[in-house]
Motif scaffolding. Structure first.
Motif, short mmCIF file in Angstrom:
data_model
loop_
_atom_site.label_atom_id
_atom_site.label_comp_id
_atom_site.label_asym_id
_atom_site.label_seq_id
_atom_site.Cartn_x
_atom_site.Cartn_y
_atom_site.Cartn_z
N GLU A 685 32.77 39.74 30.84
CA GLU A 685 32.22 40.78 31.71
C GLU A 685 31.47 41.83 30.89
O GLU A 685 30.38 42.26 31.24
CB GLU A 685 33.38 41.44 32.43
CG GLU A 685 33.07 41.76 33.85
CD GLU A 685 34.30 42.22 34.61
OE1 GLU A 685 35.42 41.98 34.13
OE2 GLU A 685 34.12 42.82 35.67
N CYS A 722 43.97 50.63 33.47
CA CYS A 722 43.16 51.34 32.47
C CYS A 722 42.57 50.41 31.41
O CYS A 722 41.66 50.78 30.68
CB CYS A 722 43.99 52.42 31.79
SG CYS A 722 45.38 51.72 30.86
N GLY A 723 43.11 49.19 31.32
CA GLY A 723 42.60 48.26 30.31
C GLY A 723 42.74 48.82 28.93
O GLY A 723 43.77 49.41 28.58
N SER A 747 48.57 44.54 31.32
CA SER A 747 48.28 43.72 30.15
C SER A 747 48.77 44.42 28.87
O SER A 747 48.27 45.48 28.51
CB SER A 747 46.78 43.46 30.07
OG SER A 747 46.43 43.09 28.75
N ALA A 750 45.98 44.78 26.36
CA ALA A 750 45.04 45.86 26.66
C ALA A 750 45.68 47.21 26.33
O ALA A 750 45.04 48.10 25.75
CB ALA A 750 44.63 45.80 28.12
N SER A 778 52.74 47.33 37.18
CA SER A 778 51.77 46.82 38.14
C SER A 778 51.40 47.91 39.12
O SER A 778 52.29 48.55 39.71
CB SER A 778 52.32 45.62 38.89
OG SER A 778 51.45 45.34 39.97
N ILE A 779 50.14 48.10 39.33
CA ILE A 779 49.69 49.15 40.24
C ILE A 779 49.94 48.79 41.70
O ILE A 779 49.67 49.57 42.59
CB ILE A 779 48.19 49.50 40.01
CG1 ILE A 779 47.32 48.26 40.18
CG2 ILE A 779 47.99 50.11 38.63
CD1 ILE A 779 45.83 48.57 40.17
N LEU A 795 38.94 51.51 38.14
CA LEU A 795 37.60 50.99 37.87
C LEU A 795 37.64 49.51 37.51
O LEU A 795 38.26 49.12 36.53
CB LEU A 795 36.95 51.78 36.73
CG LEU A 795 36.91 53.32 36.91
CD1 LEU A 795 36.19 53.98 35.74
CD2 LEU A 795 36.25 53.71 38.23
N GLU A 796 36.95 48.73 38.34
CA GLU A 796 36.83 47.28 38.11
C GLU A 796 38.18 46.60 37.92
O GLU A 796 38.38 45.83 36.99
CB GLU A 796 35.94 47.01 36.88
CG GLU A 796 34.56 47.64 36.95
CD GLU A 796 33.67 47.06 38.04
OE1 GLU A 796 33.41 47.83 38.99
OE2 GLU A 796 33.26 45.90 37.96
N HIS A 800 40.30 41.76 40.13
CA HIS A 800 41.13 40.92 39.24
C HIS A 800 42.45 40.55 39.91
O HIS A 800 43.27 39.86 39.30
CB HIS A 800 41.38 41.64 37.91
CG HIS A 800 40.12 41.77 37.09
ND1 HIS A 800 39.83 40.95 36.04
CD2 HIS A 800 39.06 42.62 37.22
CE1 HIS A 800 38.64 41.28 35.54
NE2 HIS A 800 38.16 42.31 36.24
C1 LIG Z 1 38.24 44.60 33.97
S1 LIG Z 1 39.59 45.43 33.42
C2 LIG Z 1 39.11 47.06 33.73
C3 LIG Z 1 39.64 48.00 32.73
C4 LIG Z 1 39.18 49.42 32.88
N1 LIG Z 1 39.55 49.97 34.16
C5 LIG Z 1 37.71 49.58 32.61
O1 LIG Z 1 37.00 49.92 33.53
O2 LIG Z 1 37.31 49.36 31.49
C6 LIG Z 1 40.82 45.15 34.66
C7 LIG Z 1 42.16 45.56 34.24
O3 LIG Z 1 42.99 45.54 35.36
C8 LIG Z 1 44.29 45.21 34.95
N2 LIG Z 1 45.10 44.77 36.09
C9 LIG Z 1 44.90 43.73 36.90
N3 LIG Z 1 45.87 43.68 37.82
C10 LIG Z 1 46.69 44.70 37.59
C11 LIG Z 1 47.90 45.17 38.21
N4 LIG Z 1 48.41 44.55 39.26
N5 LIG Z 1 48.47 46.25 37.71
C12 LIG Z 1 47.96 46.88 36.65
N6 LIG Z 1 46.84 46.48 36.02
C13 LIG Z 1 46.22 45.41 36.49
C14 LIG Z 1 44.02 44.13 33.93
O4 LIG Z 1 45.13 43.97 33.06
C15 LIG Z 1 42.81 44.68 33.23
O5 LIG Z 1 43.15 45.41 32.10
#
Ligand SMILES: C[S@@+](CC[C@H](N)C(=O)[O-])C[C@H]1O[C@@H](n2cnc3c(N)ncnc32)[C@H](O)[C@@H]1O
Ligand SMILES: [Mg+2]
Length: 936
Positions: A685, A722-723, A747, A750, A778-779, A795-796, A800
């Protein structure tokens, strides 16, 4: 192909044949009041004139009628039509006589529509006794009417051009008042000269032309030699005289011109030109040629002094004796100019390989090298010439290789895990007894790769059961493995599996020879289609393979004086930015004399890895491995040898044993890499966002959020998902009202990266922050420590998750966390059509292109603007929030909208929920200003 087929061409086909795209049909609808249905009329436009058909019920009939009218105008009578069938032999003779008379008339000379007219004009430009003298072979070859009438007399003229020539001579003899047979054996001339005005009007031809042609030299013993020659047609000279000259003949009257039998890649028809063979018996008049042997099967060579030219004969399907030239040039129906095209060795062999109806050809090594073989073998009846298996055997014999070994399997394929286990076994066995593995044993270990299945097997539209065949080719002398080819396709019949495996091996050898001028320092590995290839270049050099001079030059030329413009053909199927995972092993090839034992080449394993992931195109992987891997498709296995050890990752030698280092330092022959492509994801991405957007889209998103945060006077913030902490990082760098910022992610990797980044940036920023915390969680779950926070960003992240989880997240956030301000961003699916135009997404690997519907392989869904707006509006309404929409990347005002769509939720009122303590999140990193403290 014209001339040779029993089947007559339809009028439309003839028109197409003569004029190609220059013939245009236009259908006109005709309304006739008395008829309820529609009627059609066809206008056919040809370069010189146009015709209009009568009115027909069907469009096809109208077109046919137009084509017939045009042919009538052109004086062409479709061969083998009903009229021809009714013609008696006597009539045919009369027709030929009549036609010859017409050909030598003033009227014919001034007509623009017949190639023979151009030939006549060319002969009239000659001086001396040859002035105006037209070869009988030209008349026989280029006049359709004469040709068809000759066939009525004897259908064998198809196979024997001399027969047709003898008929023309016989017919011409009846025109003794009018036509003179020249003292040269086979040409005709008009008795009365043409009117001076006609001769004066003849223009000499324009510029000189150089055309490449193929010369087939008839050897007295053994195979004919095929070579390229250039026909230098200087202005004003008759091209047939030049061809005759090349064949050592006095002029074109001594030529035989074959029918057309194949086309060059640009569509020009080829003919074979050869000398009229000398008869063995004393009767040297042309009539004698017409007398066929009593028994048709009788050996033709006994009739003629010149040896039979097998290659030329099988190419054109007519009997050719002596040396021959294959050329694509001649006068056409289109213009008076000489049309021409080069005939390369490659196109000649391609024609011979069966792409022409009569190209039953005895293959030679050269033919195999130059020919373009069909991609697959379907049935015996549709294959021309020797079958692939036979061809491969011939080839191997010529190349001092052992007979190909075919392995048939019908068993279900092995799963990937077994393949990996085999790789591990190989590694273990090598390290146990590393110093005396011989090539055969090593090659034996590869067997485990020959029947594996790949993860994406089921995505391919191939048979899932049946016969599958692999082929191995070893060098004769050392029994070194030269090629291990294991196509993955199944076939219903065992023989088809074998023929296809042989064909793939031949194709591979073909591509090897194609690529001879490639840099010898480059790893050489070829993969075509869905199969595994194995090729070790050094083995081939050692095995002195092949004997071809060209190859040796390329292989041994270490001086790098090669033409640098000729880069090796490298077809990258996996685009830069993709994430690929591979398993690999690297062995060092130890020279025989280093060990001084069996004289066989030995290998020792240096390094292996069962699964490693890397991003393509960022220089993070050994370049040799990367360049090979990016040409593979998922599931493929490849093995290659590099002459020099590659610097960099794979051979980072910190852990190398002294023994490995010693081996590497004595490295004489090269490193052998075995690599298996396990999977491809991509492009990443981040890469897409950096390639397409300046500043990169993720930076624009962060920038957008920071701006809102700055305007908000908020003191607490949580970044959901937050990645690696890109937003948190920015908040360290700019002054805001924020005091506490929190990142949540599931993650671990991350979060680790985020923690590292925060660690390194903490004390440099200009921020007022007092607390920074990273939670692992987990959010989708509520944590009461984040209830009632000022700002939440996400954000983004939602794309996922599964779509229903995204809905659940929306509810959880607005019901339980209830931030004052929530900023959610997600890709706008509609924008992908712009991104997908990029080569980043143009993978030749089918397994990848399946997934590239979304922007990232990791996205579970992507929403259009309408879907996003529906989700956000409904959510806001039911939770007492206002929502506004915005975005970054592109423009919100024009289609397809922003690349990243953003919803900004603003809380209308706040009611404290009952204080339930739920703390599922785990703090994994924390910093507070008061203590200047942090814990991991
Ligand atoms: C594309 S990244 C975006 C990271 C950051 N927000 C940015 O904009 O750079 C998506 C992130 O969402 C996290 N994620 C996905 N599902 C999640 C969940 N259920 N709870 C917490 N984090 C989650 C992933 O681990 C990943 O780090
Ligand atoms: Mg994403």
């Amino acid at each position: 192909m014209a001339g040779g087929e029993k089947q007559a061409l339809s009028p439309k086909e003839i028109i197409h044949h003569k004029f190609g795209v220059k013939a245009s049909y236009r259908i006109e609808q005709v309304h006739v009041s008395s008829q309820s249905s529609c009627l059609y009329r066809c206008h056919l436009q040809l370069p010189e004139f146009s015709v209009v058909s009568n009115v027909f019920k069907s469009k096809q009939d109208a077109e046919l009628s137009a084509a017939e009218l045009a042919l009538e105008k052109l004086g062409i009578h479709p061969q083998g039509d009903d009229d021809d069938d009714d013609i008696t032999v006597e009539q045919a003779w009369d027709d030929i006589v009549e036609r010859i008379k017409y050909i030598f008339s003033d009227e014919f000379l001034s007509s623009d529509h017949h190639p023979l007219g151009s030939h006549l004009r060319a002969t009239l430009l000659r001086d001396g006794e040859r002035h105006g003298s037209l070869s009988v072979s030209v008349i026989a070859a280029f006049d359709a009417k004469i040709n068809s009438r000759c066939k009525v007399i004897n259908p064998s003229v198809d196979k024997d051009p001399i027969l047709a020539m003898s008929y023309v001579m016989r017919a011409a003899a009846k025109l003794s008042d009018y036509i003179v047979a020249s003292p040269h054996l086979a040409s005709l001339r008009r008795k009365n000269p043409y009117p001076p005005a006609v001769i004066e009007a003849l223009a000499t031809h324009g510029e000189s032309i150089k055309v490449e042609a193929v010369y087939i030299q008839c050897a007295t013993s053994g195979e004919e030699v095929v070579d390229l020659i250039t026909l230098d047609i200087s202005s004003g000279r008759y091209y047939l005289d030049i061809i005759a000259d090349k064949l050592g003949l006095k002029d074109s009257s001594q030529l035989i011109i074959s029918r057309t039998f194949g086309k060059t890649p640009s569509g020009y028809e080829c003919r074979v030109y050869s000398a009229i063979p000398k008869l063995n018996p004393s009767d040297k008049s042309l009539k004698a040629y017409g007398k066929r042997p009593v028994d048709d099967e009788e050996d033709q060579s006994s009739r003629f002094k010149n040896p039979w030219n097998a290659k030329a004969s099988s190419a054109c399907g007519q009997d050719i004796h002596g040396d021959a030239i294959v050329a694509a040039l001649g006068y056409s129906w289109r213009s008076n100019d000489l049309e021409h095209d080069d005939v390369s060795l490659k196109s000649f062999y391609r024609i011979c390989c069966g792409m022409s109806p009569n190209g039953i050809y005895k293959f030679s090594r050269q033919a195999l090298i130059a020919a373009t073989l069909p991609f697959s073998f379907t049935t015996k009846s549709s294959w021309r010439g020797p079958l692939p298996r036979e061809m491969l055997s011939i080839f191997c014999r010529q190349q001092q290789l052992a007979e190909p070994v075919f392995t048939i399997s019908t068993s279900p394929v092995k799963p990937l895990s077994e393949t990996l286990r085999s790789l591990k076994k190989l590694k273990d066995s090598e390290s146990n007894d590393g110093n005396n593995q011989c090539v055969n044993e090593y090659a034996g270990s590869y067997d485990s790769f020959n029947h594996y299945n790949s993860k994406d097997e089921e995505e391919l539209p191939v048979l899932e059961s049946g016969y599958r065949c692999g082929v191995k080719i070893l060098s004769k002398s050392l029994q070194d493995l030269v090629l291990d080819c294991s196509p993955r396709n199944f076939y219903e019949k065992e023989s088809h599996a074998i023929q296809n495996a042989a064909l793939k091996a031949l194709t591979w050898f073909g591509s090897l020879f194609d690529d001879l001028d490639a840099d010898p320092e480059q790893p050489r590995c070829y993969m075509k289609g869905h199969m595994n290839w194995m090729f070790t270049r050094n083995i081939m050099i050692k095995g002195k393979f092949p004997s071809s001079k060209r190859y040796e030059e390329a292989a041994y030329d270490e001086s790098k004086t090669m033409d640098m413009d000729r880069k090796p053909k490298r077809v990258q199927t996996i685009p830069n930015g993709s994430l690929v995972s591979i398993s690999y092993s690297v062995s060092v090839e130890v020279e025989a004399d280093f060990w001084g034992r069996s004289g066989k080449c030995l290998r020792e394993l240096i390094e292996s890895n069962e699964e490693i992931e890397f991003e393509v195109g960022v220089g993070s992987m050994n370049p040799h491995l990367e360049s090979v891997v990016t040409q593979m498709s998922v599931g493929q296995y490849a093995c290659f040898v590099t002459n020099m050890p590659a610097e960099g990752l794979v051979l980072a030698d910190a852990n190398d044993t002294a023994r490995t280092r010693s081996l590497l330092s004595k490295l004489a022959a090269g490193l052998e890499y075995s690599v298996h492509l396990l999977g491809v994801k991509g492009p990443t991405e981040k890469r897409v966002e950096s390639v397409f957007f300046k500043p990169p889209l993720w930076k624009q998103r962060v920038g957008y959020a920071v701006k809102l945060i700055k305007e908000s006077s908020a003191s607490t913030l949580v970044d959901f998902g937050c990645g690696s902490g890109s937003l948190l990082e920015s908040l360290l760098e700019v002054p805001t009202s924020l005091q506490t910022i929190v990142g949540v992610d599931i993650s671990q990797k991350a979060l680790d990266r985020a923690a590292k980044m925060l660690d390194s940036k903490l004390n440099k920023g200009a921020c007022n922050l007092k607390t920074i915390r990273l939670y692992d969680g987990s959010i989708l779950e509520f944590d009461s420590r984040l209830h009632g926070i000022d700002i939440a960003t996400c954000l983004e992240v939602i794309e996922h998750m599964e779509e229903d989880e995204a809905f659940q997240f929306g509810k959880t956030v607005l019901t339980l966390f209830r931030p004052k301000l929530l900023i959610v961003s997600t890709p706008n699916y509609e924008y992908n059509k712009i991104l997908h135009k990029s080569s980043l997404y143009h993978s030749k690997d089918r397994s990848m292109s399946q997934r590239s519907k979304f922007r990232s392989h990791d996205h579970k869904f992507e929403w259009t603007r309408a879907q996003f707006s529906h989700w956000a509006s409904k959510l806001a309404k039911s939770h007492n929030y206002n929502v506004e929409f915005s975005g970054v990347g592109g423009s919100g005002d024009v289609d397809p909208g922003f690349a990243s769509q953003i919803a900004i939720f603003k809380r209308k009122s706040f009611t404290q929920v009952k204080k339930v303590s739920m703390q599922p999140y785990k703090v994994i990193w924390e910093w507070t200003r008061a203590q200047g403290d942090k814990k991991n």
